[in-house]
Each structure stands twice: as C-alpha cells, then as structure tokens.
Design a protein around this motif. Structure first.
Motif, PDB file in Angstrom:
ATOM      1  N   MET A   1       0.764  -1.230  -0.045  1.00  0.00           N
ATOM      2  CA  MET A   1      -0.125  -0.075  -0.008  1.00  0.00           C
ATOM      3  C   MET A   1       0.927   1.225   0.015  1.00  0.00           C
ATOM      4  N   THR A   2       0.690   2.101  -0.894  1.00  0.00           N
ATOM      5  CA  THR A   2       1.373   3.411  -0.828  1.00  0.00           C
ATOM      6  C   THR A   2       0.685   4.354  -0.252  1.00  0.00           C
ATOM      7  N   THR A   3       1.515   5.316   0.672  1.00  0.00           N
ATOM      8  CA  THR A   3       1.127   6.096   1.508  1.00  0.00           C
ATOM      9  C   THR A   3       0.969   7.663   1.047  1.00  0.00           C
ATOM     10  N   SER A   9      11.374  12.994  -4.050  1.00  0.00           N
ATOM     11  CA  SER A   9      12.749  12.749  -4.426  1.00  0.00           C
ATOM     12  C   SER A   9      13.588  12.062  -3.307  1.00  0.00           C
ATOM     13  N   PHE A  10      14.522  11.430  -3.604  1.00  0.00           N
ATOM     14  CA  PHE A  10      15.605  10.928  -2.602  1.00  0.00           C
ATOM     15  C   PHE A  10      15.730  11.498  -1.515  1.00  0.00           C
ATOM     16  N   GLU A  11      15.864  12.907  -1.786  1.00  0.00           N
ATOM     17  CA  GLU A  11      16.342  13.953  -0.754  1.00  0.00           C
ATOM     18  C   GLU A  11      15.328  14.269   0.328  1.00  0.00           C
ATOM     19  N   ASP A  12      14.017  14.194  -0.491  1.00  0.00           N
ATOM     20  CA  ASP A  12      12.884  14.638   0.420  1.00  0.00           C
ATOM     21  C   ASP A  12      12.490  13.314   1.216  1.00  0.00           C
ATOM     22  N   THR A  20       5.210   9.739  13.193  1.00  0.00           N
ATOM     23  CA  THR A  20       4.977   8.446  13.787  1.00  0.00           C
ATOM     24  C   THR A  20       6.408   7.592  14.019  1.00  0.00           C
ATOM     25  N   ASP A  21       6.483   6.262  14.349  1.00  0.00           N
ATOM     26  CA  ASP A  21       7.518   5.560  14.277  1.00  0.00           C
ATOM     27  C   ASP A  21       7.733   4.585  12.962  1.00  0.00           C
ATOM     28  N   THR A  22       6.464   5.085  12.123  1.00  0.00           N
ATOM     29  CA  THR A  22       6.562   4.089  10.981  1.00  0.00           C
ATOM     30  C   THR A  22       7.825   4.071  10.164  1.00  0.00           C
ATOM     31  N   ARG A  23       8.379   3.067   9.599  1.00  0.00           N
ATOM     32  CA  ARG A  23       9.573   2.971   8.721  1.00  0.00           C
ATOM     33  C   ARG A  23       9.024   2.939   7.455  1.00  0.00           C
ATOM     34  N   TYR A  24       9.606   3.560   6.422  1.00  0.00           N
ATOM     35  CA  TYR A  24       9.218   3.647   5.134  1.00  0.00           C
ATOM     36  C   TYR A  24      10.444   3.026   4.002  1.00  0.00           C
ATOM     37  N   GLU A  25       9.951   2.340   3.209  1.00  0.00           N
ATOM     38  CA  GLU A  25      10.986   2.165   1.877  1.00  0.00           C
ATOM     39  C   GLU A  25      10.322   3.283   0.770  1.00  0.00           C
ATOM     40  N   ALA A  30       7.844   6.683  -4.240  1.00  0.00           N
ATOM     41  CA  ALA A  30       6.514   6.628  -3.416  1.00  0.00           C
ATOM     42  C   ALA A  30       6.779   6.069  -2.134  1.00  0.00           C
ATOM     43  N   LEU A  31       6.302   6.449  -0.863  1.00  0.00           N
ATOM     44  CA  LEU A  31       6.490   6.026   0.573  1.00  0.00           C
ATOM     45  C   LEU A  31       5.821   4.699   0.593  1.00  0.00           C
ATOM     46  N   VAL A  32       6.337   3.439   1.008  1.00  0.00           N
ATOM     47  CA  VAL A  32       5.779   2.372   1.272  1.00  0.00           C
ATOM     48  C   VAL A  32       6.138   2.171   2.799  1.00  0.00           C
ATOM     49  N   PRO A  33       5.125   1.778   3.779  1.00  0.00           N
ATOM     50  CA  PRO A  33       5.472   1.490   5.009  1.00  0.00           C
ATOM     51  C   PRO A  33       5.893   0.182   5.165  1.00  0.00           C
TER      52      PRO A  33
END
Length: 195
Positions: A1-3, A9-12, A20-25, A30-33
């Motif tokens: 699921m994409t958040t 960008s990579f810098e963003d 939150t404490d959520t980690r994303y790839e 796109a951020l993916v939890p």
C-alpha cells in the motif's frame, strides 16, 4: 500500500517525517510502509544477525551485521528514487560508524554492503525474488540471501557481472557463503530461527 500520492525525491525521503515511528521504503518516489512481519519473520532476522555477528568475530573481520537498520539507495529503471531496507545487512564497521550523524542509508556513490538478507513474506515475495535481486545486482552487492519460509528454502545469490547466480538450499543442507565461509548453518536451522 502506498502512503503518498505525490512522488518524493530521494532527498525529500531522507528528510521525511510523519510524526510516527513508521519506517518506510521509498519505491520509485512513493513511500511504502514497512510492516513488522510475523514472529517467525522476526525470529529468523534475529537468529541470522546473531549468527553473522558470531561468525564475524570468529573470522576477525571489521564488519557488523545489522537487523533492518540500514537503507540502500537503489536504481529502478533510470531513476534513483528508491531506498530498500534489507532485513539483515553486513557491512564494514567503519562504513556503519560513518553514518553516525546522518541518515543510515548507503548512497549510490558509496561502497555496497558485503551481504544482504531478505526474509520472504507473502506481501514481499515478488519484490524479494525479482525487483530486489535485479537492484542489488546492479549495486554490486556480492552476496544476497533470500530466506523463504513460504517455500521452506534459502537461496544464496552470488554476483557475477551485475547478475546473480542463485543456489537453493533445503533441509539439512549446509549453507555455503563465500562472505562467511566458516558459517555452519543448515537451511532448516535458518528457517526455524534457531539451532
């Protein structure tokens, strides 16, 4: 699921915080939890990290094994807006220490890790076997392990000209790792997450 719907960008991504404490790839901007995975998934990661650390001490190398603490900036297509977080990463201790005051992400202009491990879950199976195998090969990571509790096997991928040759291990077959040659583990021990 994409958040996120807007591409980052990579810098963003490195500066991103949602409070939150959520980690994303970061996958193609796109951020993916990242989910926690099952207890078995965690047990395998913990077990391998400990076994790798013991082996590193035994072979007296200045390396460290880290459980899901290091990101790796990765190519997808012609873009570099992807950052993977392997389940276990083995890298030189000096490289880990150099990240002390910055995001713990290995950028494309830095040496790759020595070995990475991904533990399969139903939601990551295609990525771990296909996308990450391609990305990690292009990054020239010498050794990539795919631990697959769904299929009861451990695949060791060894780099050969930016492409991995894959060998599967099952049951009581001893794993053969060029990076950690004195490691004495069977596929069954790894899949059980214990000796």
């Amino acid at each position: 699921m994409t958040t996120t719907t807007q591409k980052l960008s990579f810098e963003d991504y490195l500066a991103y915080s949602d409070g939150t404490d959520t980690r994303y790839e970061l996958i193609d901007g796109a951020l993916v939890p990242m989910s926690l995975g099952t207890g078995k998934h965690g047990a395998i990661i913990h077990f391998l990290t400990r076994q790798f650390e013991d082996t590193i001490t035994q072979i007296e190398q200045p390396w460290v094994a880290l459980p899901a603490l290091v990101g790796i900036r990765s190519p997808r297509g012609r873009r570099w807006d992807t950052s993977r977080i392997p389940d276990v990463t083995v890298l030189p201790l000096a490289q880990w220490e150099a990240m002390e005051n910055r995001e713990a992400v290995i950028d494309f202009n830095e040496p790759p890790p020595l070995l990475v491990v991904e533990v399969i879950s139903p939601s990551t199976q295609a990525d771990d076997y296909r996308s990450k195998r391609s990305e990690y090969g292009l990054l020239e990571i010498p050794e990539y392990w795919i631990v697959d509790p769904l299929e009861n096997k451990v695949a060791i991928c060894l780099l050969d000209h930016e492409f991995y040759d894959l060998t599967e291990f099952h049951g009581d077959t001893l794993i053969q790792s060029p990076t950690l040659p004195v490691l004495k583990l069977t596929a069954a021990q790894i899949l059980a997450g214990k000796l």
